[in-house]
Write an enzyme that holds these catalytic residues in place. Structure first.
Site, PDB file in Angstrom:
ATOM      1  N   ARG A  52      21.018   1.983  13.625  1.00 20.20           N
ATOM      2  CA  ARG A  52      20.329   2.595  12.360  1.00 20.20           C
ATOM      3  C   ARG A  52      20.787   2.438  11.246  1.00 20.20           C
ATOM      4  O   ARG A  52      20.068   2.584  10.297  1.00 20.20           O
ATOM      5  CB  ARG A  52      19.952   4.149  12.734  1.00 20.20           C
ATOM      6  CG  ARG A  52      19.014   4.504  14.057  1.00 20.20           C
ATOM      7  CD  ARG A  52      19.238   6.055  14.521  1.00 20.20           C
ATOM      8  NE  ARG A  52      20.697   6.283  14.722  1.00 20.20           N
ATOM      9  CZ  ARG A  52      21.221   7.608  14.429  1.00 20.20           C
ATOM     10  NH1 ARG A  52      20.276   8.591  14.139  1.00 20.20           N
ATOM     11  NH2 ARG A  52      22.293   7.821  14.740  1.00 20.20           N
TER      12      ARG A  52
ATOM     13  N   ASP B 135      28.782  14.436 -12.375  1.00 16.78           N
ATOM     14  CA  ASP B 135      28.814  13.096 -11.761  1.00 16.78           C
ATOM     15  C   ASP B 135      28.066  12.084 -12.857  1.00 16.78           C
ATOM     16  O   ASP B 135      27.105  12.310 -13.331  1.00 16.78           O
ATOM     17  CB  ASP B 135      27.867  13.076 -10.436  1.00 16.78           C
ATOM     18  CG  ASP B 135      28.427  14.021  -9.254  1.00 16.78           C
ATOM     19  OD1 ASP B 135      29.450  14.572  -9.446  1.00 16.78           O
ATOM     20  OD2 ASP B 135      27.682  13.986  -8.233  1.00 16.78           O
ATOM     21  N   ASN B 136      28.798  10.813 -12.916  1.00 18.73           N
ATOM     22  CA  ASN B 136      28.364   9.776 -13.564  1.00 18.73           C
ATOM     23  C   ASN B 136      28.285   8.753 -12.842  1.00 18.73           C
ATOM     24  O   ASN B 136      28.859   8.348 -11.732  1.00 18.73           O
ATOM     25  CB  ASN B 136      29.740   9.545 -14.676  1.00 18.73           C
ATOM     26  CG  ASN B 136      29.798  10.908 -15.608  1.00 18.73           C
ATOM     27  OD1 ASN B 136      28.736  11.399 -16.122  1.00 18.73           O
ATOM     28  ND2 ASN B 136      31.051  11.028 -15.896  1.00 18.73           N
TER      29      ASN B 136
ATOM     30  N   HIS C 114      40.567   3.878 -20.000  1.00 21.41           N
ATOM     31  CA  HIS C 114      40.031   4.726 -20.763  1.00 21.41           C
ATOM     32  C   HIS C 114      40.546   6.202 -20.342  1.00 21.41           C
ATOM     33  O   HIS C 114      40.972   6.367 -19.137  1.00 21.41           O
ATOM     34  CB  HIS C 114      38.502   5.045 -20.609  1.00 21.41           C
ATOM     35  CG  HIS C 114      37.777   3.701 -20.951  1.00 21.41           C
ATOM     36  ND1 HIS C 114      36.512   3.408 -20.224  1.00 21.41           N
ATOM     37  CD2 HIS C 114      38.005   2.734 -21.910  1.00 21.41           C
ATOM     38  CE1 HIS C 114      36.057   2.358 -20.998  1.00 21.41           C
ATOM     39  NE2 HIS C 114      36.692   2.116 -21.883  1.00 21.41           N
TER      40      HIS C 114
ATOM     41  N   LYS D 141      39.166  12.645 -12.099  1.00 24.69           N
ATOM     42  CA  LYS D 141      38.084  11.812 -11.618  1.00 24.69           C
ATOM     43  C   LYS D 141      38.376  11.815 -10.098  1.00 24.69           C
ATOM     44  O   LYS D 141      39.199  11.367  -9.772  1.00 24.69           O
ATOM     45  CB  LYS D 141      38.152  10.571 -12.357  1.00 24.69           C
ATOM     46  CG  LYS D 141      37.744  10.481 -13.774  1.00 24.69           C
ATOM     47  CD  LYS D 141      37.804   9.205 -14.448  1.00 24.69           C
ATOM     48  CE  LYS D 141      37.757   9.353 -16.023  1.00 24.69           C
ATOM     49  NZ  LYS D 141      37.651   7.827 -16.587  1.00 24.69           N
TER      50      LYS D 141
ATOM     51  N   HIS E 271      42.084   5.132 -17.086  1.00 27.34           N
ATOM     52  CA  HIS E 271      41.529   4.661 -15.968  1.00 27.34           C
ATOM     53  C   HIS E 271      40.791   3.359 -16.370  1.00 27.34           C
ATOM     54  O   HIS E 271      40.082   3.424 -17.422  1.00 27.34           O
ATOM     55  CB  HIS E 271      40.641   5.890 -15.279  1.00 27.34           C
ATOM     56  CG  HIS E 271      39.785   5.213 -14.124  1.00 27.34           C
ATOM     57  ND1 HIS E 271      38.372   5.064 -14.537  1.00 27.34           N
ATOM     58  CD2 HIS E 271      39.930   4.812 -13.024  1.00 27.34           C
ATOM     59  CE1 HIS E 271      37.762   4.666 -13.401  1.00 27.34           C
ATOM     60  NE2 HIS E 271      38.576   4.477 -12.567  1.00 27.34           N
TER      61      HIS E 271
ATOM     62  N   TYR F  11      31.340   8.651 -10.314  1.00 22.72           N
ATOM     63  CA  TYR F  11      32.557   9.559 -10.270  1.00 22.72           C
ATOM     64  C   TYR F  11      32.160  10.771 -10.627  1.00 22.72           C
ATOM     65  O   TYR F  11      31.179  11.048 -11.534  1.00 22.72           O
ATOM     66  CB  TYR F  11      33.551   8.648 -11.162  1.00 22.72           C
ATOM     67  CG  TYR F  11      33.167   8.551 -12.732  1.00 22.72           C
ATOM     68  CD1 TYR F  11      33.716   9.195 -13.820  1.00 22.72           C
ATOM     69  CD2 TYR F  11      32.486   7.166 -13.009  1.00 22.72           C
ATOM     70  CE1 TYR F  11      33.219   8.937 -15.008  1.00 22.72           C
ATOM     71  CE2 TYR F  11      32.364   6.925 -14.260  1.00 22.72           C
ATOM     72  CZ  TYR F  11      32.559   7.787 -15.171  1.00 22.72           C
ATOM     73  OH  TYR F  11      31.920   7.608 -16.722  1.00 22.72           O
TER      74      TYR F  11
ATOM     75  N   GLU G 165      38.450  10.751 -27.078  1.00 25.86           N
ATOM     76  CA  GLU G 165      38.481   9.547 -26.384  1.00 25.86           C
ATOM     77  C   GLU G 165      39.713   8.713 -26.699  1.00 25.86           C
ATOM     78  O   GLU G 165      39.829   8.603 -27.813  1.00 25.86           O
ATOM     79  CB  GLU G 165      37.081   9.040 -26.624  1.00 25.86           C
ATOM     80  CG  GLU G 165      37.044   7.647 -25.792  1.00 25.86           C
ATOM     81  CD  GLU G 165      35.657   6.712 -26.263  1.00 25.86           C
ATOM     82  OE1 GLU G 165      34.879   6.950 -25.151  1.00 25.86           O
ATOM     83  OE2 GLU G 165      35.266   6.560 -27.362  1.00 25.86           O
TER      84      GLU G 165
ATOM     85  N   LYS H  57      34.646  -1.942 -28.033  1.00 28.67           N
ATOM     86  CA  LYS H  57      35.620  -0.879 -28.267  1.00 28.67           C
ATOM     87  C   LYS H  57      36.967  -1.090 -27.430  1.00 28.67           C
ATOM     88  O   LYS H  57      37.937  -0.882 -27.738  1.00 28.67           O
ATOM     89  CB  LYS H  57      34.744   0.190 -27.742  1.00 28.67           C
ATOM     90  CG  LYS H  57      35.721   1.713 -27.711  1.00 28.67           C
ATOM     91  CD  LYS H  57      35.001   2.852 -27.459  1.00 28.67           C
ATOM     92  CE  LYS H  57      34.605   2.552 -25.775  1.00 28.67           C
ATOM     93  NZ  LYS H  57      33.816   3.942 -25.458  1.00 28.67           N
ATOM     94  N   ASP H  58      36.794  -1.825 -26.270  1.00 30.50           N
ATOM     95  CA  ASP H  58      37.908  -1.928 -25.359  1.00 30.50           C
ATOM     96  C   ASP H  58      38.769  -2.932 -26.021  1.00 30.50           C
ATOM     97  O   ASP H  58      39.993  -3.124 -25.763  1.00 30.50           O
ATOM     98  CB  ASP H  58      37.387  -2.283 -23.913  1.00 30.50           C
ATOM     99  CG  ASP H  58      37.030  -0.858 -23.201  1.00 30.50           C
ATOM    100  OD1 ASP H  58      37.182   0.264 -23.694  1.00 30.50           O
ATOM    101  OD2 ASP H  58      36.435  -0.973 -22.072  1.00 30.50           O
TER     102      ASP H  58
END
Length: 182
Positions: free
Chosen positions: A23, A47-48, A61, A71, A118, A131, A142, A168-169
């Site tokens: 199944r 939760d994201n 981040h 997380k 992370h 996460y 941030e 941004k990164d």
């Protein structure tokens, strides 16, 4: 579930017991009492979920100060290489990182405590990444570190010019200029 302490204190790999038959499959993705026993009491509040394509790198981040976040991460679809970098100055593993493959096949999870940066790199055509976090996001708290910082020395498995990341990164700080935790 099997809880595996990594070489960095506080970072845990969680392998579920997967029950498969004609199944499909079933597994417990979250069990509060077991988590509390192995990892400790964490109150997740949100939760994201994100969806990304091959070569997308999100990170490294983190949130600073009182807005630091723990997380619990996993992949629902696809495959990623997940990385946590220890930013705790008092830690014997300060500046070191853990790298774990998370996929829809292995159903593995990674717990990252507060005090870590992370990030993850998508290795499949697409990936859905989810996460839990234990603290609210604050734009003013941030922070990020460059994913290709030589001091950290993460060996990403795809060519640098194949990596897709945000503007941004690309502007993230070097490890030497990062905000650390005491």
């Amino acid at each position: 579930m099997k809880y595996i302490q990594t070489n960095i204190q506080g970072v845990w790999i969680i392998d579920p017991n997967i029950f498969q038959d004609a199944r499909g499959y079933f597994f417990e993705a979250w069990k509060q009492d077991e988590f509390d026993e192995y990892v400790g009491k964490i109150q997740f509040i949100q939760d994201n979920e994100s969806k990304s394509s091959y070569g997308v790198l999100r990170g490294l981040h983190y949130q600073t100060g009182d807005f630091s976040q723990a997380k619990l991460v996993r992949v629902i679809q696809g495959k990623v290489l997940d990385v946590a970098v220890d930013l705790r100055k008092s830690s014997p593993t300060f500046g070191q990182h853990v790298m774990v493959e998370l996929s829809e096949d292995n159903k593995r999870q990674l717990f990252i405590p507060r005090g870590f940066a992370h990030g993850f790199l998508v290795l499949s055509e697409k990936a859905i990444f989810t996460y839990k976090v234990d603290n609210a996001y604050s734009p003013t708290h941030e922070a990020s570190i460059r994913w290709d910082d030589e001091t950290i020395g993460i060996q990403w498995p795809i060519a640098k010019n194949d990596i897709v990341t945000s503007e941004k990164d690309l502007k993230a700080k070097s490890f030497g200029n990062a905000i650390f935790f005491d």
